[in-house]
Design an enzyme around this catalytic site. Structure first.
Site, PDB file in Angstrom:
ATOM      1  N   HIS A 168      -5.503  -1.270   1.839  1.00  0.00           N
ATOM      2  CA  HIS A 168      -5.655  -2.173   0.698  1.00  0.00           C
ATOM      3  C   HIS A 168      -5.330  -1.443  -0.607  1.00  0.00           C
ATOM      4  O   HIS A 168      -4.649  -1.976  -1.489  1.00  0.00           O
ATOM      5  CB  HIS A 168      -7.094  -2.706   0.635  1.00  0.00           C
ATOM      6  CG  HIS A 168      -7.456  -3.614   1.767  1.00  0.00           C
ATOM      7  ND1 HIS A 168      -6.711  -4.721   2.103  1.00  0.00           N
ATOM      8  CD2 HIS A 168      -8.501  -3.589   2.630  1.00  0.00           C
ATOM      9  CE1 HIS A 168      -7.279  -5.332   3.132  1.00  0.00           C
ATOM     10  NE2 HIS A 168      -8.358  -4.660   3.469  1.00  0.00           N
ATOM     11  N   HIS A 225      -8.764   1.858   6.822  1.00  0.00           N
ATOM     12  CA  HIS A 225      -8.599   0.422   6.546  1.00  0.00           C
ATOM     13  C   HIS A 225      -8.532   0.180   5.040  1.00  0.00           C
ATOM     14  O   HIS A 225      -7.625  -0.509   4.545  1.00  0.00           O
ATOM     15  CB  HIS A 225      -9.770  -0.349   7.151  1.00  0.00           C
ATOM     16  CG  HIS A 225      -9.721  -1.825   6.917  1.00  0.00           C
ATOM     17  ND1 HIS A 225      -9.132  -2.708   7.795  1.00  0.00           N
ATOM     18  CD2 HIS A 225     -10.179  -2.580   5.888  1.00  0.00           C
ATOM     19  CE1 HIS A 225      -9.225  -3.935   7.321  1.00  0.00           C
ATOM     20  NE2 HIS A 225      -9.860  -3.890   6.160  1.00  0.00           N
ATOM     21  N   GLU A 226      -9.471   0.752   4.315  1.00  0.00           N
ATOM     22  CA  GLU A 226      -9.524   0.522   2.874  1.00  0.00           C
ATOM     23  C   GLU A 226      -8.344   1.184   2.159  1.00  0.00           C
ATOM     24  O   GLU A 226      -7.867   0.684   1.138  1.00  0.00           O
ATOM     25  CB  GLU A 226     -10.845   1.055   2.304  1.00  0.00           C
ATOM     26  CG  GLU A 226     -12.083   0.338   2.803  1.00  0.00           C
ATOM     27  CD  GLU A 226     -12.083  -1.141   2.455  1.00  0.00           C
ATOM     28  OE1 GLU A 226     -11.452  -1.534   1.455  1.00  0.00           O
ATOM     29  OE2 GLU A 226     -12.717  -1.918   3.192  1.00  0.00           O
TER      30      GLU A 226
END
Length: 423
Positions: A23, A19-20
């Site tokens: 980003h 997920h990170e």
């Protein structure tokens, strides 16, 4: 227990890091400085710097984070009264600022900070060598390094590389990228799962029979048979079969099957099996598998889509009907479910990982301040107003959202402990 802990750490770590990373990669491509990419939380074990980003591995193997310049978690660096050591280049411009008492990496100028501007004009001021009669000012290089209190080296974050300086579309893509990566992860894992288990589970009324400990096999059902009805209720797919069998734990049922062109009626009694807090009936059958290569390749998309629809409907029902904390699950519930998934081996863990990844992606899209969905709503409001929300307003909204999330996490965690360990 040891196996469950290891699997839990791996699954939880993959989810958060993936997920990170979404980003991270979009922020970098958008010209937003990623000051730190951390795997794990808590005290750092070691770090590595490359191209403006510090990559850290931290002690607690639960998740991770991306620290973007100018983001909500990018704290003020150097407060007045902080003792630092400055390293200058040949032009007397600061290239390194050491704020750590643990680090004596270089011989430099000792300074007690009185004021700093590390965003716009790039300078630091303070009392040099303990002389409080004169305030000295030094210019700071655009790419200067700060050694933080724990010894981690990060780059300063001038205004031109901060999140707020990127265009609105780039900020929206950066905010959405984590959720996007969760969907990509689910598609990849479901595809791998279909190859590991040799095919794709189909939602038809054709079933396979477990080779051992199968009531269905003992009653005369064979792999490839179709279950046409249960207790005279027509069953056209696996979902309907499960809905008819599971409530009848320990009760005799009549099953009509089709094999080739002939039909047969059988009687059998589903055995009782625990599923979370409930007891369900099982007869030792599974969904049939589609073994074709095409089905395996497309399975990541098809299974992700089907599971996404179920999750969205489940979340919608929570808001439209009677809400209960039992509808939610935190790390404790994930740990407890991990224990069940590991019993099914690699296929169970892969299926659980894909499910959690979709869950994390969908929940993050809920428009609550502090979640990616909340950030996207603020982006949309900015697009409509054609100007950003004031910094103070955004801070208040974010704090309220963060407070709500923390309260919810505490309540859900305590509820999970009671459900799984104190019940």
């Amino acid at each position: 227990m040891i196996t469950t802990i290891i699997v839990f750490i791996i699954v939880f770590g993959i989810l958060v890091v993936f997920h990170e990373f979404g980003h991270y990669i979009v922020a970098k491509k958008s010209g937003i400085m990623v000051r730190e990419f951390s795997i794990g939380m808590g005290p750092k074990l070691f770090y590595y710097r490359k191209k403006g980003t510090t990559y850290t591995v931290r002690l607690l193997p639960i998740g991770g984070y991306v620290r973007m310049a100018g983001g909500s978690d990018d704290e003020e660096e150097i407060k007045p009264g902080t003792p630092v050591t400055l390293k200058l280049n040949d032009q007397n411009i600061v290239t390194n600022i050491n704020t750590s008492k643990k680090q004596t990496l270089f011989q430099g100028i000792p300074l007690i900070i009185t004021s700093t501007d590390l965003e716009k004009d790039l300078w630091v001021e303070g009392y040099e060598n303990g002389d409080e009669s004169t305030v000295k000012r030094y210019s700071v290089d655009h790419d200067a390094i700060i050694i933080e209190e724990d010894g981690t080296e990060v780059q300063v974050a001038p205004i031109d590389v901060q999140l707020g300086s990127a265009s609105l579309p780039k900020r929206m893509l950066t905010n959405f990228a984590g959720v996007f990566n969760n969907f990509v992860l689910a598609i990849v894992v479901y595809t791998i799962l279909s190859f590991v288990q040799g095919g794709v589970l189909t939602n038809t009324n054709k079933v396979d029979v477990l080779p051992t400990d199968s009531i269905a096999k003992d009653a005369g059902i064979r792999s490839g048979d179709k279950i046409l009805s249960v207790n005279n209720h027509q069953t056209d797919n696996w979902t309907e079969i499960a809905q008819q069998i599971q409530p009848n734990a320990g009760k005799k049922i009549n099953v009509k099957i089709q094999r080739d062109n002939s039909t047969k009626e059988l009687s059998l009694t589903p055995k009782k099996q625990k599923s979370g807090e409930n007891t369900i009936g099982v007869i030792g059958i599974t969904q049939s598998l589609d073994h074709s290569f095409k089905a395996k390749i497309l399975s990541g998309f098809t299974q992700s889509w089907e599971m996404t629809k179920r999750l969205v409907l489940a979340i919608a029902s929570m808001f439209s009907g009677h809400f209960s904390l039992n509808d939610l699950g935190g790390p404790v519930a994930i740990f407890a479910t991990t224990s069940q998934a590991t019993k099914f081996g690699l296929t169970g863990v892969l299926s659980f990982l894909a499910f959690l990844s979709l869950n994390l992606g969908i929940v993050n899209l809920i428009p609550i301040p502090g979640l990616d969905g909340g950030k996207l709503v603020l982006n949309i409001i900015e697009a409509i107003r054609r100007k950003p929300i004031s910094e103070n307003t955004e801070t208040v909204i974010t704090l309220i959202g963060f407070g709500f999330l923390m309260l919810l996490i505490v309540l859900v965690t305590w509820n999970d402990i009671q459900r799984y360990f104190l019940h």
